[in-house]
Write a protein that holds these residues in place. Structure first.
Motif, PDB file in Angstrom:
ATOM      1  N   GLN A  26       0.869  -1.172   0.000  1.00 29.08           N
ATOM      2  CA  GLN A  26       0.000   0.000   0.000  1.00 29.08           C
ATOM      3  C   GLN A  26       0.898   1.211   0.000  1.00 29.08           C
ATOM      4  OE1 GLN A  26      -2.104   0.693   3.777  1.00 29.08           O
ATOM      5  NE2 GLN A  26      -1.010  -1.078   4.593  1.00 29.08           N
ATOM      6  N   TYR A  27       0.304   2.332  -0.255  1.00 26.86           N
ATOM      7  CA  TYR A  27       1.163   3.509  -0.421  1.00 26.86           C
ATOM      8  C   TYR A  27       0.471   4.747   0.111  1.00 26.86           C
ATOM      9  CZ  TYR A  27       3.771   7.278  -2.553  1.00 26.86           C
ATOM     10  OH  TYR A  27       4.486   8.419  -2.753  1.00 26.86           O
ATOM     11  N   PHE A  28       1.271   5.608   0.717  1.00 28.18           N
ATOM     12  CA  PHE A  28       0.757   6.899   1.137  1.00 28.18           C
ATOM     13  C   PHE A  28       1.918   7.875   1.148  1.00 28.18           C
ATOM     14  CE2 PHE A  28       2.643   7.527   5.332  1.00 28.18           C
ATOM     15  CZ  PHE A  28       3.140   6.261   5.595  1.00 28.18           C
ATOM     16  N   GLY A  29       1.619   9.125   1.097  1.00 32.27           N
ATOM     17  CA  GLY A  29       2.649  10.129   1.288  1.00 32.27           C
ATOM     18  C   GLY A  29       3.613  10.250   0.113  1.00 32.27           C
ATOM     19  N   ASN A  30       4.844  10.539   0.456  1.00 27.18           N
ATOM     20  CA  ASN A  30       5.879  10.803  -0.540  1.00 27.18           C
ATOM     21  C   ASN A  30       6.885   9.665  -0.603  1.00 27.18           C
ATOM     22  OD1 ASN A  30       4.816  13.445  -0.910  1.00 27.18           O
ATOM     23  ND2 ASN A  30       5.925  14.087   0.925  1.00 27.18           N
ATOM     24  N   THR A  31       7.322   9.343  -1.813  1.00 24.75           N
ATOM     25  CA  THR A  31       8.431   8.414  -1.989  1.00 24.75           C
ATOM     26  C   THR A  31       9.702   9.236  -2.076  1.00 24.75           C
ATOM     27  OG1 THR A  31       7.031   6.891  -3.223  1.00 24.75           O
ATOM     28  CG2 THR A  31       9.407   6.582  -3.400  1.00 24.75           C
ATOM     29  N   CYS A  32      10.594   9.040  -1.139  1.00 22.61           N
ATOM     30  CA  CYS A  32      11.843   9.788  -1.121  1.00 22.61           C
ATOM     31  C   CYS A  32      12.922   9.082  -1.945  1.00 22.61           C
ATOM     32  CB  CYS A  32      12.322   9.978   0.309  1.00 22.61           C
ATOM     33  SG  CYS A  32      11.180  10.910   1.326  1.00 22.61           S
ATOM     34  N   GLN A  71      12.966   3.040 -11.766  1.00 23.89           N
ATOM     35  CA  GLN A  71      11.719   3.175 -11.038  1.00 23.89           C
ATOM     36  C   GLN A  71      10.555   3.110 -12.002  1.00 23.89           C
ATOM     37  OE1 GLN A  71      12.098   6.865  -8.953  1.00 23.89           O
ATOM     38  NE2 GLN A  71      12.464   8.070 -10.779  1.00 23.89           N
ATOM     39  N   GLY A  72       9.395   2.777 -11.476  1.00 25.26           N
ATOM     40  CA  GLY A  72       8.231   2.634 -12.314  1.00 25.26           C
ATOM     41  C   GLY A  72       7.729   3.969 -12.822  1.00 25.26           C
ATOM     42  N   HIS A  73       6.973   3.906 -13.878  1.00 26.62           N
ATOM     43  CA  HIS A  73       6.349   5.098 -14.445  1.00 26.62           C
ATOM     44  C   HIS A  73       4.856   5.033 -14.148  1.00 26.62           C
ATOM     45  CE1 HIS A  73      10.056   6.186 -16.486  1.00 26.62           C
ATOM     46  NE2 HIS A  73      10.166   4.942 -16.896  1.00 26.62           N
ATOM     47  N   GLY A  74       4.403   5.944 -13.331  1.00 28.74           N
ATOM     48  CA  GLY A  74       2.997   5.931 -12.960  1.00 28.74           C
ATOM     49  C   GLY A  74       2.653   4.953 -11.860  1.00 28.74           C
ATOM     50  N   GLU A  75       3.640   4.266 -11.325  1.00 36.85           N
ATOM     51  CA  GLU A  75       3.435   3.366 -10.203  1.00 36.85           C
ATOM     52  C   GLU A  75       4.682   3.381  -9.332  1.00 36.85           C
ATOM     53  OE1 GLU A  75       4.520  -0.604 -12.860  1.00 36.85           O
ATOM     54  OE2 GLU A  75       3.337  -0.857 -11.043  1.00 36.85           O
ATOM     55  N   ILE A  76       4.460   3.039  -8.062  1.00 34.05           N
ATOM     56  CA  ILE A  76       5.587   2.987  -7.137  1.00 34.05           C
ATOM     57  C   ILE A  76       6.225   1.614  -7.271  1.00 34.05           C
ATOM     58  CG2 ILE A  76       6.354   3.266  -4.765  1.00 34.05           C
ATOM     59  CD1 ILE A  76       5.074   5.752  -6.088  1.00 34.05           C
ATOM     60  N   LYS A  77       7.368   1.558  -7.889  1.00 37.85           N
ATOM     61  CA  LYS A  77       8.032   0.287  -8.168  1.00 37.85           C
ATOM     62  C   LYS A  77       9.515   0.551  -8.387  1.00 37.85           C
ATOM     63  CE  LYS A  77       7.829  -3.587 -11.487  1.00 37.85           C
ATOM     64  NZ  LYS A  77       7.126  -4.115 -12.674  1.00 37.85           N
ATOM     65  N   VAL A  78      10.330  -0.385  -7.981  1.00 38.69           N
ATOM     66  CA  VAL A  78      11.756  -0.292  -8.263  1.00 38.69           C
ATOM     67  C   VAL A  78      12.221  -1.630  -8.812  1.00 38.69           C
ATOM     68  CG1 VAL A  78      12.509  -0.934  -5.923  1.00 38.69           C
ATOM     69  CG2 VAL A  78      14.011   0.417  -7.389  1.00 38.69           C
ATOM     70  N   THR A  79      13.031  -1.577  -9.845  1.00 39.50           N
ATOM     71  CA  THR A  79      13.515  -2.765 -10.517  1.00 39.50           C
ATOM     72  C   THR A  79      15.031  -2.736 -10.560  1.00 39.50           C
ATOM     73  OG1 THR A  79      11.524  -2.918 -11.884  1.00 39.50           O
ATOM     74  CG2 THR A  79      13.477  -4.043 -12.693  1.00 39.50           C
ATOM     75  N   LEU A  80      15.636  -3.898 -10.376  1.00 36.20           N
ATOM     76  CA  LEU A  80      17.084  -4.036 -10.484  1.00 36.20           C
ATOM     77  C   LEU A  80      17.374  -5.066 -11.582  1.00 36.20           C
ATOM     78  CD1 LEU A  80      19.797  -3.101  -9.229  1.00 36.20           C
ATOM     79  CD2 LEU A  80      19.725  -5.198  -7.860  1.00 36.20           C
TER      80      LEU A  80
END
Length: 123
Positions: A26-32, A71-80
Motif C-alpha cells: 500500500q502507499y501513502f505520502g511521498n516516496t523519497c 523506477q516505475g512510471h505511474g506506479e511505485i516500483k523499483v527494478t534491479l
C-alpha cells in the motif's frame, strides 16, 4: 503497515542475468528514495544501488556497469536489472524504501524493508 513485496531472483550461471522487482503493498505520502541492498554469507549487508524520485542513481563499485536500477512510471516500483552476474553477486537481496508523510521532509533513512529474495550465481 506498508510492506515491500519483492519478486524475481533465483539461480543462474556466471554471466547470466536476473531481474528483481519491488512494489509496496500500500502507499501513502511521498516516496523519497528506493534501493536494493544485499547480504552475502559472512558479510555485512551492503547497498547495491539506489534511486531517488528525481531519478538520481548510485551504485556500489562492484556492480557498476552491470546492474541497472530503475523506477516505475505511474506506479511505485523499483527494478534491479542484473547482467553479467558473478559468483560474488550471490546473496539475499533486500528492497528498501523511504516513504514520508505528506507534511514531512525526507530524512535520508530507509524506513521500509522487504523480506529478501535469494540470488544464487553458480560457476
Amino acid at each position: 503497515q506498508v510492506q515491500l513485496v519483492e519478486s524475481g531472483g533465483g539461480s543462474v550461471q556466471v554471466g547470466g542475468s536476473l531481474t528483481l522487482s519491488c512494489v509496496p503493498s500500500q502507499y501513502f505520502g511521498n516516496t523519497c528514495a528506493m534501493a536494493w541492498f544485499r547480504a552475502a554469507d559472512g558479510k555485512e549487508r551492503e547497498l547495491v544501488a539506489s534511486i531517488s524520485t528525481a531519478g538520481t542513481t548510485t551504485y556500489s563499485d562492484s556492480v557498476k556497469g552491470r546492474f541497472t536500477i530503475s523506477q516505475g512510471h505511474g506506479e511505485i516500483k523499483v527494478t534491479l536489472q542484473m547482467n553479467s552476474l558473478q559468483t560474488d553477486d550471490t546473496g539475499v537481496y533486500y528492497c528498501a524504501a523511504e516513504f514520508s508523510a505528506p507534511w514531512d521532509a525526507c530524512s535520508g533513512a530507509y524506513n521500509y524493508w522487504g523480506q529478501g529474495a535469494q540470488v544464487t550465481v553458480s560457476s
